[in-house]
Design a protein around this motif. Structure first.
Motif, PDB file in Angstrom:
ATOM      1  N   VAL A  27       0.839  -1.207   0.000  1.00 25.65           N
ATOM      2  CA  VAL A  27       0.000   0.000   0.000  1.00 25.65           C
ATOM      3  C   VAL A  27       0.870   1.251   0.000  1.00 25.65           C
ATOM      4  N   CYS A  28       1.913   1.271   0.813  1.00 26.46           N
ATOM      5  CA  CYS A  28       2.808   2.432   0.855  1.00 26.46           C
ATOM      6  C   CYS A  28       3.531   2.628  -0.473  1.00 26.46           C
ATOM      7  N   PHE A  29       3.939   1.522  -1.105  1.00 30.57           N
ATOM      8  CA  PHE A  29       4.597   1.626  -2.403  1.00 30.57           C
ATOM      9  C   PHE A  29       3.643   2.199  -3.444  1.00 30.57           C
ATOM     10  N   ALA A  30       2.409   1.730  -3.456  1.00 26.71           N
ATOM     11  CA  ALA A  30       1.424   2.222  -4.422  1.00 26.71           C
ATOM     12  C   ALA A  30       1.142   3.707  -4.197  1.00 26.71           C
ATOM     13  N   ALA A  31       1.036   4.118  -2.946  1.00 24.92           N
ATOM     14  CA  ALA A  31       0.775   5.529  -2.644  1.00 24.92           C
ATOM     15  C   ALA A  31       1.959   6.404  -3.057  1.00 24.92           C
ATOM     16  N   SER A  32       3.177   5.957  -2.784  1.00 24.49           N
ATOM     17  CA  SER A  32       4.343   6.759  -3.154  1.00 24.49           C
ATOM     18  C   SER A  32       4.505   6.833  -4.671  1.00 24.49           C
ATOM     19  N   TYR A  33       4.207   5.737  -5.372  1.00 22.86           N
ATOM     20  CA  TYR A  33       4.274   5.777  -6.827  1.00 22.86           C
ATOM     21  C   TYR A  33       3.213   6.724  -7.392  1.00 22.86           C
ATOM     22  N   GLY A  34       2.017   6.690  -6.820  1.00 31.36           N
ATOM     23  CA  GLY A  34       0.963   7.600  -7.269  1.00 31.36           C
ATOM     24  C   GLY A  34       1.349   9.055  -7.069  1.00 31.36           C
ATOM     25  N   LEU A  35       1.955   9.369  -5.933  1.00 35.33           N
ATOM     26  CA  LEU A  35       2.401  10.731  -5.660  1.00 35.33           C
ATOM     27  C   LEU A  35       3.504  11.137  -6.640  1.00 35.33           C
ATOM     28  N   TYR A  37       4.051   9.894  -9.638  1.00 40.24           N
ATOM     29  CA  TYR A  37       3.468  10.014 -10.973  1.00 40.24           C
ATOM     30  C   TYR A  37       2.752  11.350 -11.129  1.00 40.24           C
ATOM     31  N   ARG A  38       2.010  11.736 -10.106  1.00 38.26           N
ATOM     32  CA  ARG A  38       1.282  13.008 -10.186  1.00 38.26           C
ATOM     33  C   ARG A  38       2.242  14.192 -10.204  1.00 38.26           C
ATOM     34  N   MET A  39       3.311  14.115  -9.402  1.00 45.19           N
ATOM     35  CA  MET A  39       4.301  15.194  -9.416  1.00 45.19           C
ATOM     36  C   MET A  39       5.028  15.247 -10.756  1.00 45.19           C
ATOM     37  N   ASN A  40       5.217  14.103 -11.375  1.00 47.10           N
ATOM     38  CA  ASN A  40       5.952  14.034 -12.627  1.00 47.10           C
ATOM     39  C   ASN A  40       5.131  14.534 -13.808  1.00 47.10           C
ATOM     40  N   THR A  41       3.810  14.503 -13.712  1.00 48.24           N
ATOM     41  CA  THR A  41       2.973  14.852 -14.850  1.00 48.24           C
ATOM     42  C   THR A  41       2.175  16.144 -14.683  1.00 48.24           C
ATOM     43  N   ASP A  42       2.050  16.656 -13.485  1.00 45.92           N
ATOM     44  CA  ASP A  42       1.171  17.797 -13.240  1.00 45.92           C
ATOM     45  C   ASP A  42       1.963  18.963 -12.636  1.00 45.92           C
ATOM     46  N   GLN A  43       2.188  19.995 -13.443  1.00 41.04           N
ATOM     47  CA  GLN A  43       2.970  21.140 -12.995  1.00 41.04           C
ATOM     48  C   GLN A  43       2.242  21.937 -11.920  1.00 41.04           C
ATOM     49  N   ASP A  44       0.928  22.025 -12.004  1.00 38.61           N
ATOM     50  CA  ASP A  44       0.175  22.739 -10.973  1.00 38.61           C
ATOM     51  C   ASP A  44       0.245  22.013  -9.621  1.00 38.61           C
TER      52      ASP A  44
END
Length: 90
Positions: A27-35, A37-44
């Motif tokens: 669960v922690c790995f999935a949450a960190s990957y999601g964070l 991914y979002r930081m990598n794709t969303d400048q806002d």
């Protein structure tokens, strides 16, 4: 035939703890990957993270610079400066 004996309680505790730890780690790995991914794709989103948790964004930039020749820091700084100027003009 040998009689069945119950397994010690300590063994069951270790086994259940290992299962729980495995699920928690997944669960922690999935949450960190999601964070990430979002930081990598969303400048806002990076701008939001910069306002609320600047140390986290600093780690993101450092990892990007270590892994590859990342210019994300400069691109973000230029974009945020440009948008700040546009809001001042209006």
């Amino acid at each position: 035939m040998l009689p069945k004996t119950p397994k010690p309680a300590l063994w069951r505790f270790i086994k259940n703890s290992a299962k729980t730890l495995f699920v928690l780690e997944a669960v922690c790995f999935a949450a960190s990957y999601g964070l990430y991914y979002r930081m990598n794709t969303d400048q806002d989103f990076r701008r939001y993270i910069n306002e609320k948790y600047p140390y986290a964004l600093e780690y993101y930039y450092k990892i990007g610079e270590i892994v590859g020749d990342s210019k994300v820091r400069e691109v973000d700084a230029n974009y945020w400066a440009t948008t700040a100027e546009q809001f001042k003009k209006e």
